[in-house]
Design an enzyme around this catalytic site. Structure first.
Site, PDB file in Angstrom:
ATOM      1  CE  LYS A 111      -1.188   0.272   4.963  1.00  0.00           C
ATOM      2  NZ  LYS A 111      -0.674   1.588   5.323  1.00  0.00           N
ATOM      3  CG  ASP A 112       3.761   2.225   2.647  1.00  0.00           C
ATOM      4  OD1 ASP A 112       2.721   2.861   2.871  1.00  0.00           O
ATOM      5  OD2 ASP A 112       4.442   1.675   3.530  1.00  0.00           O
ATOM      6  NE  ARG A 136      -7.626   3.640   2.918  1.00  0.00           N
ATOM      7  CZ  ARG A 136      -7.968   3.013   4.051  1.00  0.00           C
ATOM      8  NH1 ARG A 136      -9.249   2.782   4.335  1.00  0.00           N
ATOM      9  NH2 ARG A 136      -7.055   2.613   4.913  1.00  0.00           N
ATOM     10  NE  ARG A 137      -6.634   3.418   7.974  1.00  0.00           N
ATOM     11  CZ  ARG A 137      -5.397   2.995   8.237  1.00  0.00           C
ATOM     12  NH1 ARG A 137      -4.492   3.846   8.697  1.00  0.00           N
ATOM     13  NH2 ARG A 137      -5.055   1.745   8.030  1.00  0.00           N
ATOM     14  NE  ARG A 179       3.652  10.941   8.216  1.00  0.00           N
ATOM     15  CZ  ARG A 179       2.951  10.183   7.384  1.00  0.00           C
ATOM     16  NH1 ARG A 179       1.704  10.485   7.102  1.00  0.00           N
ATOM     17  NH2 ARG A 179       3.479   9.110   6.848  1.00  0.00           N
ATOM     18  NE  ARG A 237       0.392   5.615  12.423  1.00  0.00           N
ATOM     19  CZ  ARG A 237      -0.135   5.512  11.222  1.00  0.00           C
ATOM     20  NH1 ARG A 237      -1.435   5.429  11.084  1.00  0.00           N
ATOM     21  NH2 ARG A 237       0.615   5.486  10.145  1.00  0.00           N
ATOM     22  CB  CYS A 259       0.077   9.670  -2.049  1.00  0.00           C
ATOM     23  SG  CYS A 259       0.099   8.617  -0.610  1.00  0.00           S
TER      24      CYS A 259
END
Length: 320
Positions: free
Chosen positions: A96-97, A144-145, A162, A168, A255
């Protein structure tokens, strides 16, 4: 079958990776699968940790959106430079990166079996987005989230968040936000059963394209690496990602656009769901179609074209 010049402890195959705990777990899984496939000791492989721009602590602390920091290439540029120079033999990435285009001379055609694709709702006291009070502070660095959350709950106060899993969680314990979101795949790969996580069903939050998948990049000219990687490639993951990444590439793989996509297989059929949103969550356009597995990439491109057409001219105005 051609004879492969296998690596040895005296001349190990060099596996490039970022240094985060999750990236290392993915590199160790790659090493374990290669070692098992060729009956080699672990020390026939050398894990080479490469610091990328995206690992810069000052950037992480700044809590800026990924697109402002340079997009997905933040996590791959230095690794790919080392791969092209021959400093490493293969590179392990979270798919996904990964940008949808690889630099000339490199290719990405090996995927390990995919983990849980779902997002995780992380909170010490709550179990679901539905439990959040009006105006609650929610932390995420994902465009997205953020868009998906605001589309369903425009009252939420979404703040930048981040860093890796540990960073986190620390921010959450410090009360910076009431909840955050991670990928279930990362939590599973790190065996972090103690994290207060609840999986979010894909109908409630469609995941990022290629979420939960590990990709292994190599030099196009390196037939030895190609032969070795073929032994650990997961065909079904490859089929799913072909559809998802074609969808992403035809939309905007930079992105800068909130995009979600998920392909699933059932027998000989591939089902693809896609979604594109405005960053403020004010509008979301989605589609859900099925096709024969071999037509997955074609469906991805067609679905992207359909959503772009539905979005109309004004949809992406915020990017200018």
């Amino acid at each position: 079958m051609t004879q492969i010049d296998l690596p040895s402890p005296a001349s190990p195959l060099k596996i490039g990776t970022r240094g985060s705990p999750l990236a290392l777990a993915q590199a160790y899984e790659t090493r374990a699968r290669l070692a098992a496939a060729f009956d080699l000791p672990a020390d026939a492989f050398e894990i080479v940790v490469i610091k990328t721009t995206g690992d810069n602590q000052a950037l992480i602390a700044a809590d800026k959106p990924l697109k402002e920091l340079g997009g997905k290439g933040l996590f791959t540029k230095e690794i790919e430079e080392d791969l092209l120079s021959g400093a490493i033999d293969i590179a392990v990435h979270s798919m996904k990166d990964m940008p949808v285009q690889q630099p000339d001379g490199l290719m990405l055609d090996t995927y390990l079996p995919r983990e849980d694709v779902r997002d995780a709702f992380i909170s010490p006291s709550l179990t679901s987005i539905h439990d959040l009070a009006k105006g609650a502070v929610v932390g995420t660095s994902s465009l997205r989230r953020r868009a998906q959350l605001l589309h369903r709950r425009p009252d939420l106060n979404v703040v930048q968040f981040r860093g890796n899993v540990q960073t986190r969680l620390r921010k959450l314990s410090e009360g910076v936000a009431e909840c955050t979101f991670l990928a279930m795949a990362g939590l599973n790969r790190l065996a972090m059963a103690d994290v207060p996580a609840n999986a979010i069903e894909t109908n409630d939050m469609l995941p990022a394209v290629a979420q939960g998948a590990i990709g292994i990049e190599r030099r196009t000219s390196d037939s030895r690496a190609a032969d070795m990687l073929a032994a650990i490639h997961d065909q079904q993951t490859g089929q799913r990602l072909a559809a998802e990444r074609a969808f992403l590439a035809a939309l905007d793989g930079s992105c800068e656009t909130p995009i979600a996509g998920l392909a699933e297989l059932d027998g000989t059929t591939l089902r693809l769901r896609g979604e594109v949103l405005r960053p403020d969550g004010s509008e979301a356009i989605s589609d859900d179609q099925s096709c024969p597995i071999e037509d997955g990439a074609e469906l991805g491109r067609a679905m992207a074209a359909k959503l772009l057409d539905q979005a109309g001219e004004g949809f992406f105005d915020w990017k200018r």
